[in-house]
Design a protein around this motif. Sequence first.
Motif, PDB file in Angstrom:
ATOM      1  N   ASP A 122       0.819  -1.213   0.000  1.00 39.18           N
ATOM      2  CA  ASP A 122       0.000   0.000   0.000  1.00 39.18           C
ATOM      3  C   ASP A 122       0.854   1.265   0.000  1.00 39.18           C
ATOM      4  O   ASP A 122       0.459   2.296  -0.551  1.00 39.18           O
ATOM      5  CB  ASP A 122      -0.923   0.011   1.231  1.00 39.18           C
ATOM      6  N   ASP A 123       2.051   1.171   0.620  1.00 39.16           N
ATOM      7  CA  ASP A 123       2.928   2.337   0.723  1.00 39.16           C
ATOM      8  C   ASP A 123       4.213   2.166  -0.068  1.00 39.16           C
ATOM      9  O   ASP A 123       5.252   2.731   0.280  1.00 39.16           O
ATOM     10  CB  ASP A 123       3.257   2.612   2.198  1.00 39.16           C
ATOM     11  N   GLY A 124       4.161   1.359  -1.131  1.00 39.91           N
ATOM     12  CA  GLY A 124       5.337   1.149  -1.960  1.00 39.91           C
ATOM     13  C   GLY A 124       5.788  -0.301  -1.936  1.00 39.91           C
ATOM     14  O   GLY A 124       5.235  -1.133  -1.204  1.00 39.91           O
ATOM     15  N   PRO A 125       6.796  -0.641  -2.735  1.00 45.57           N
ATOM     16  CA  PRO A 125       7.267  -2.022  -2.834  1.00 45.57           C
ATOM     17  C   PRO A 125       7.746  -2.561  -1.488  1.00 45.57           C
ATOM     18  O   PRO A 125       8.375  -1.841  -0.711  1.00 45.57           O
ATOM     19  CB  PRO A 125       8.435  -1.932  -3.825  1.00 45.57           C
ATOM     20  N   VAL A 126       7.455  -3.832  -1.237  1.00 50.47           N
ATOM     21  CA  VAL A 126       7.898  -4.508  -0.018  1.00 50.47           C
ATOM     22  C   VAL A 126       8.890  -5.592  -0.428  1.00 50.47           C
ATOM     23  O   VAL A 126       8.573  -6.459  -1.247  1.00 50.47           O
ATOM     24  CB  VAL A 126       6.714  -5.125   0.750  1.00 50.47           C
ATOM     25  N   ALA A 127      10.096  -5.527   0.137  1.00 49.38           N
ATOM     26  CA  ALA A 127      11.153  -6.470  -0.211  1.00 49.38           C
ATOM     27  C   ALA A 127      11.350  -7.485   0.906  1.00 49.38           C
ATOM     28  O   ALA A 127      11.297  -7.142   2.092  1.00 49.38           O
ATOM     29  CB  ALA A 127      12.463  -5.724  -0.460  1.00 49.38           C
TER      30      ALA A 127
END
Length: 320
Positions: A122-127
């Motif tokens: 929801d707040d950008g890419p998750v790595a």
Amino acid sequence: MAEVLVYVDHVDGAVRKPTLELLTLARRIGDPVAVHLGPGAEEAAKTLGEYGATKVLAADAPEFADYLVVPQVDALQAAYESVSPAAVLVPSSADGKEVAARLAVRIGSGIITDAVDLEAGDDGPVATQSVFAAAYTTKSRITRGTPVITVKPNSTAPEAAQAAGAVEELSVSFGEPARAAKVVQRAARESSGRPELTEAAIVVSGGRGVNGAENFHVIEELADSLGAAVGASRAAVDAGWYPHSNQVGQTGKSVSPQLYVAAGISGAIQHRAGMQTSKTIVAINKDAEAPIFDLVDYGVVGDLFEVLPQLTEQVKERKG
């Protein structure tokens, strides 16, 4: 969808597998835009488009070959300013991580290194990362600026998804630091005919239990039967039994193949840090109490000089 910059790792236009993996991951969070630096962009664009690159930003200049990584950083920054991407993805090679770190500093953004997976959030890419010698798995995201993320080879299977792959010229201005460190000599690396260690789908490694350089042929024969790369533990490398370029571990190379075979390796934390993210791990060791057995999917308690030749023959028979 937002665009995602993908830094292309290639050899004279021949795109290397880690870039195809990055394009596959980039499609999860946006439209991949490849950045190709050096010769061969037109040829590379066919492959890049096949794996989802909507366009290819290309630049060719002597600086990319004649100097160290700063010219690449200048070019990637120019691409960033041209596209305003949602993220920048770079292969987790030694050069790639330096390029990514320098870019992150320049654009005032956070950086995540050695990711093994990527998903939209929801707040950008998750790595996803494996940390503390792969004892823990973490999920992280950048909270400042545009995420700059380096991804380990073999983190995902490349998936084709045809896109335009149109080549566009990238205008690059090189700053004075770009010419501060010049490459003065190159030597061709002797080819073994085996896959590159960090990119191989299968790796067979030998350790102290191999008991000498003259015995490493049993490791090589199994690797060749499987079409695998050959690795070595720090103990084997320090003893002079195998080249340092083949060392797997915290002070060597990190690998994440589909199959990792450890023969005569006790499983010290230094070695585990370099291979613990392998998908399937098999160990052969005479010591039933060796720490490596705490990690493996399959373990064989036995003499590697008896087990490996039989395994090699079985592989050859099945392939034949």
